[in-house]
Write a protein that holds these residues in place. Structure first.
Motif, short mmCIF file in Angstrom:
data_model
loop_
_atom_site.label_atom_id
_atom_site.label_comp_id
_atom_site.label_asym_id
_atom_site.label_seq_id
_atom_site.Cartn_x
_atom_site.Cartn_y
_atom_site.Cartn_z
N VAL A 140 0.83 -1.20 0.00
CA VAL A 140 0.00 0.00 0.00
C VAL A 140 0.87 1.25 0.00
O VAL A 140 0.59 2.21 -0.72
CB VAL A 140 -0.97 -0.01 1.21
CG1 VAL A 140 -1.62 1.34 1.40
CG2 VAL A 140 -2.01 -1.09 1.04
N PHE A 141 1.94 1.26 0.77
CA PHE A 141 2.86 2.39 0.82
C PHE A 141 3.47 2.65 -0.56
O PHE A 141 3.52 3.79 -1.03
CB PHE A 141 3.95 2.14 1.86
CG PHE A 141 5.00 3.20 1.90
CD1 PHE A 141 4.73 4.42 2.50
CD2 PHE A 141 6.25 3.00 1.35
CE1 PHE A 141 5.69 5.42 2.54
CE2 PHE A 141 7.22 3.98 1.39
CZ PHE A 141 6.94 5.19 1.99
N VAL A 142 3.94 1.59 -1.21
CA VAL A 142 4.55 1.73 -2.53
C VAL A 142 3.53 2.26 -3.53
O VAL A 142 3.84 3.13 -4.35
CB VAL A 142 5.16 0.39 -2.98
CG1 VAL A 142 5.54 0.42 -4.46
CG2 VAL A 142 6.37 0.05 -2.13
N ALA A 143 2.30 1.75 -3.47
CA ALA A 143 1.26 2.22 -4.39
C ALA A 143 0.93 3.69 -4.16
O ALA A 143 0.77 4.45 -5.11
CB ALA A 143 0.00 1.36 -4.22
N LEU A 144 0.85 4.11 -2.89
CA LEU A 144 0.54 5.51 -2.59
C LEU A 144 1.67 6.44 -3.02
O LEU A 144 1.43 7.51 -3.58
CB LEU A 144 0.24 5.68 -1.10
CG LEU A 144 -1.08 5.09 -0.63
CD1 LEU A 144 -1.19 5.20 0.88
CD2 LEU A 144 -2.25 5.80 -1.29
N GLY A 149 1.59 6.64 -6.77
CA GLY A 149 0.49 7.52 -7.20
C GLY A 149 0.80 8.98 -6.97
O GLY A 149 0.49 9.83 -7.81
N LEU A 150 1.42 9.29 -5.84
CA LEU A 150 1.80 10.67 -5.56
C LEU A 150 2.81 11.18 -6.57
O LEU A 150 2.70 12.31 -7.08
CB LEU A 150 2.37 10.76 -4.14
CG LEU A 150 2.86 12.14 -3.70
CD1 LEU A 150 1.69 13.11 -3.62
CD2 LEU A 150 3.57 12.03 -2.37
N ILE A 151 3.81 10.37 -6.89
CA ILE A 151 4.82 10.77 -7.88
C ILE A 151 4.16 10.98 -9.24
O ILE A 151 4.46 11.96 -9.94
CB ILE A 151 5.94 9.72 -7.95
CG1 ILE A 151 6.76 9.75 -6.66
CG2 ILE A 151 6.83 9.92 -9.16
CD1 ILE A 151 7.76 8.63 -6.53
N TYR A 152 3.22 10.11 -9.60
CA TYR A 152 2.52 10.25 -10.87
C TYR A 152 1.72 11.55 -10.91
O TYR A 152 1.77 12.30 -11.90
CB TYR A 152 1.60 9.05 -11.08
CG TYR A 152 0.71 9.18 -12.29
CD1 TYR A 152 1.21 8.98 -13.57
CD2 TYR A 152 -0.64 9.51 -12.15
CE1 TYR A 152 0.40 9.09 -14.69
CE2 TYR A 152 -1.45 9.64 -13.26
CZ TYR A 152 -0.94 9.43 -14.53
OH TYR A 152 -1.75 9.55 -15.61
N VAL A 153 0.99 11.86 -9.85
CA VAL A 153 0.17 13.08 -9.80
C VAL A 153 1.06 14.32 -9.84
O VAL A 153 0.77 15.27 -10.57
CB VAL A 153 -0.74 13.07 -8.55
CG1 VAL A 153 -1.35 14.43 -8.31
CG2 VAL A 153 -1.81 12.01 -8.69
N VAL A 154 2.14 14.32 -9.09
CA VAL A 154 3.04 15.49 -9.06
C VAL A 154 3.66 15.71 -10.43
O VAL A 154 3.72 16.84 -10.92
CB VAL A 154 4.11 15.32 -7.97
CG1 VAL A 154 5.21 16.35 -8.12
CG2 VAL A 154 3.47 15.41 -6.60
N ARG A 155 4.14 14.65 -11.08
CA ARG A 155 4.73 14.81 -12.41
C ARG A 155 3.70 15.28 -13.43
O ARG A 155 4.01 16.10 -14.29
CB ARG A 155 5.37 13.50 -12.86
CG ARG A 155 6.66 13.20 -12.16
CD ARG A 155 7.33 12.01 -12.76
NE ARG A 155 8.60 11.75 -12.09
CZ ARG A 155 9.37 10.72 -12.35
NH1 ARG A 155 9.01 9.84 -13.24
NH2 ARG A 155 10.50 10.56 -11.70
#
Length: 69
Positions: A45-49, A52-58
């Protein structure tokens, strides 16, 4: 230890002793297994979050670079 099991039948060594060990240590084995599975799930779950955060920020940074703020 080999001398103790040397004169015993095969079923005592390969069936009865492991069965007794599961009865005695079964709760401990299950609790350790539960801990490991829960830890692996939390890591997943940590890796997925984080992913996802890196994807949204980029994605937001790529969209904001085209427009002037």
């Amino acid at each position: 230890m080999r001398e103790i099991f040397a004169g015993l039948p095969w079923w005592v060594k390969w069936i009865a002793v492991p069965a007794i060990a599961l009865v005695v240590f079964g709760g401990l084995i299950l609790s350790v297994l539960h801990f490991v599975v829960a830890l692996l799930f939390k890591v997943l779950v940590f890796v997925a979050l984080v992913g996802g955060l890196i994807y949204v920020v980029r994605r937001c940074r790529a969209g904001s670079s085209r427009s002037d703020w």
